[in-house]
Design a protein around this motif. Structure first.
Motif, PDB file in Angstrom:
ATOM      1  N   LEU A 147       0.823  -1.204   0.000  1.00 50.41           N
ATOM      2  CA  LEU A 147       0.000   0.000   0.000  1.00 50.41           C
ATOM      3  C   LEU A 147       0.856   1.253   0.000  1.00 50.41           C
ATOM      4  N   ALA A 148       1.918   1.247   0.781  1.00 51.33           N
ATOM      5  CA  ALA A 148       2.768   2.430   0.903  1.00 51.33           C
ATOM      6  C   ALA A 148       3.412   2.805  -0.413  1.00 51.33           C
ATOM      7  N   ALA A 149       3.588   1.873  -1.294  1.00 48.78           N
ATOM      8  CA  ALA A 149       4.251   2.140  -2.561  1.00 48.78           C
ATOM      9  C   ALA A 149       3.471   3.116  -3.418  1.00 48.78           C
ATOM     10  N   PHE A 150       2.193   3.334  -3.125  1.00 52.87           N
ATOM     11  CA  PHE A 150       1.364   4.167  -3.977  1.00 52.87           C
ATOM     12  C   PHE A 150       0.988   5.499  -3.352  1.00 52.87           C
ATOM     13  N   GLN A 151       1.589   5.859  -2.244  1.00 50.73           N
ATOM     14  CA  GLN A 151       1.297   7.163  -1.676  1.00 50.73           C
ATOM     15  C   GLN A 151       2.601   7.889  -1.397  1.00 50.73           C
ATOM     16  N   GLN A 152       2.535   9.226  -1.451  1.00 46.61           N
ATOM     17  CA  GLN A 152       3.726  10.028  -1.260  1.00 46.61           C
ATOM     18  C   GLN A 152       3.737  10.721   0.100  1.00 46.61           C
ATOM     19  N   GLU A 186      -1.093  -0.808  -9.501  1.00 47.29           N
ATOM     20  CA  GLU A 186      -0.646   0.416 -10.156  1.00 47.29           C
ATOM     21  C   GLU A 186      -1.758   1.043 -10.979  1.00 47.29           C
ATOM     22  N   ALA A 187      -2.583   0.213 -11.633  1.00 51.57           N
ATOM     23  CA  ALA A 187      -3.684   0.744 -12.430  1.00 51.57           C
ATOM     24  C   ALA A 187      -4.713   1.444 -11.545  1.00 51.57           C
ATOM     25  N   VAL A 188      -5.068   0.816 -10.421  1.00 51.89           N
ATOM     26  CA  VAL A 188      -6.038   1.425  -9.498  1.00 51.89           C
ATOM     27  C   VAL A 188      -5.462   2.697  -8.894  1.00 51.89           C
ATOM     28  N   SER A 189      -4.186   2.660  -8.530  1.00 53.71           N
ATOM     29  CA  SER A 189      -3.547   3.827  -7.931  1.00 53.71           C
ATOM     30  C   SER A 189      -3.548   5.011  -8.903  1.00 53.71           C
ATOM     31  N   ARG A 190      -3.183   4.750 -10.145  1.00 55.83           N
ATOM     32  CA  ARG A 190      -3.120   5.835 -11.128  1.00 55.83           C
ATOM     33  C   ARG A 190      -4.509   6.407 -11.400  1.00 55.83           C
ATOM     34  N   PHE A 191      -5.502   5.532 -11.536  1.00 58.02           N
ATOM     35  CA  PHE A 191      -6.851   6.009 -11.795  1.00 58.02           C
ATOM     36  C   PHE A 191      -7.357   6.852 -10.629  1.00 58.02           C
ATOM     37  N   ASP A 200      -6.643   7.920 -20.414  1.00 58.36           N
ATOM     38  CA  ASP A 200      -5.440   7.086 -20.337  1.00 58.36           C
ATOM     39  C   ASP A 200      -5.504   6.165 -19.119  1.00 58.36           C
ATOM     40  N   ALA A 201      -5.786   6.771 -17.951  1.00 59.22           N
ATOM     41  CA  ALA A 201      -5.812   5.980 -16.720  1.00 59.22           C
ATOM     42  C   ALA A 201      -6.949   4.968 -16.736  1.00 59.22           C
ATOM     43  N   GLY A 202      -8.095   5.365 -17.292  1.00 60.50           N
ATOM     44  CA  GLY A 202      -9.225   4.447 -17.364  1.00 60.50           C
ATOM     45  C   GLY A 202      -8.949   3.274 -18.287  1.00 60.50           C
ATOM     46  N   ALA A 203      -8.287   3.533 -19.420  1.00 56.15           N
ATOM     47  CA  ALA A 203      -7.955   2.456 -20.348  1.00 56.15           C
ATOM     48  C   ALA A 203      -7.001   1.459 -19.703  1.00 56.15           C
ATOM     49  N   ILE A 204      -6.044   1.976 -18.938  1.00 53.81           N
ATOM     50  CA  ILE A 204      -5.098   1.098 -18.249  1.00 53.81           C
ATOM     51  C   ILE A 204      -5.811   0.271 -17.180  1.00 53.81           C
ATOM     52  N   ALA A 245       1.407   2.032 -21.593  1.00 55.97           N
ATOM     53  CA  ALA A 245       2.064   1.182 -20.599  1.00 55.97           C
ATOM     54  C   ALA A 245       2.616   2.047 -19.481  1.00 55.97           C
ATOM     55  N   ILE A 246       2.528   1.569 -18.255  1.00 55.67           N
ATOM     56  CA  ILE A 246       3.074   2.274 -17.101  1.00 55.67           C
ATOM     57  C   ILE A 246       4.263   1.489 -16.576  1.00 55.67           C
ATOM     58  N   GLU A 247       5.357   2.166 -16.438  1.00 54.65           N
ATOM     59  CA  GLU A 247       6.536   1.510 -15.869  1.00 54.65           C
ATOM     60  C   GLU A 247       6.239   1.104 -14.427  1.00 54.65           C
TER      61      GLU A 247
END
Length: 270
Positions: free
Chosen positions: A8-13, A36-41, A110-114, A154-156
């Motif tokens: 979880l921590a990997a997706f918050q700053q 990563e897809a959920v986090s970006r969206f 973009d985020a929704g497609a991912i 694609a998301i790295e």
């Protein structure tokens, strides 16, 4: 093996305050892709909420809100937790009040497609980390993202750090990436006769070594004058203090504003 809370921590700053689960899991590539897809969206929705209809905003706020008994194991889906944290972070970002509607349309598509592209792997996540989620926030993916010819970008992925030397505490101290050296680049030639200043807003993965990779342009103050291109082209020269959790460097995504000042011909970052 890693702690679930570290995933979880990997997706918050922002610094971690509390952790609701400490179950040991092993993340597969498919699970990482969903996270990563959920986090970006969630992040893009939070940043763009002022351009959305009120009923959609209310639905997203409800999805991001903690459950009635939040804080107890098993109360909230891991995907709902990731969406909630990312949504809240996006809503508090520096450009949430100024980002343009046209830019939001592109970002959300973009985020929704991912997110749609990662749906096939959701069962693997929920099987390993119950309970499952109704994913109400996924119902609001823009129609453009569902077009059959839409190709998601694609998301790295973030690279997992080496096994920590000691167990990390649930109330671990997290420090966001910051500049180690201010980059100095020339104002793009196309902008020199037209702008006294400008800005490019980029998002990069900051590595554990303090370098940038997989940078993307979020927006620029004047389009067509090369500000964004210059900021992206210089990513190999950027130097950062990496994100740390309890002193251990980890990879993290971070957004930066790079300001161009014509009279000095330097880029200043905030």
């Amino acid at each position: 093996m890693i702690f679930l809370w570290l995933a979880l921590a990997a997706f918050q700053q922002t610094p971690l305050v509390e952790v609701t689960r400490e179950e040991r899991i092993e993340l597969t590539a498919e699970q990482q892709r969903v996270f990563e897809a959920v986090s970006r969206f969630g992040s893009q929705v939070g940043r763009c909420r002022r351009h959305m209809p009120a009923d959609q905003v209310a639905a997203f706020e409800a999805a991001a809100a903690p459950g009635p008994s939040a804080g107890q194991p098993g109360d909230q889906s891991i995907l709902d937790q990731i969406f909630a944290m990312s949504y809240q972070q996006g809503a508090q970002s520096a450009d949430a009040r100024t980002i343009r509607r046209d830019r939001c349309d592109v970002m959300l598509e973009d985020a929704g497609a991912i997110l749609l592209d990662a749906e096939a792997f959701v069962p693997a996540v929920e099987a390993a980390m119950p309970p499952s989620s109704a994913r109400p926030w996924a119902e609001f993916v823009p129609a453009g993202a569902r077009a059959p010819d839409r190709a998601p970008r694609a998301i790295e992925p973030l690279r997992q750090p080496a096994a920590p030397e000691r167990a990390m505490r649930p109330n671990a101290v997290s420090r966001a990436p910051s500049w180690a050296e201010t980059p100095r680049l020339a104002m793009p030639a196309a902008a020199r006769n037209m702008l006294s200043e400008g800005a490019a807003h980029i998002e990069c993965i900051v590595t554990v070594e303090g370098r940038a990779r997989a940078c993307q342009l979020l927006r620029e103050s004047a389009e067509g004058l090369g500000l964004g291109e210059a900021a992206l082209a210089a990513q190999d020269t950027y130097r950062f203090h990496p994100r740390t959790i309890d002193g251990q460097a980890v990879e993290a995504r971070a957004a930066f504003t790079i300001r161009f000042r014509n009279e000095e011909r330097v880029i200043r970052a905030q």
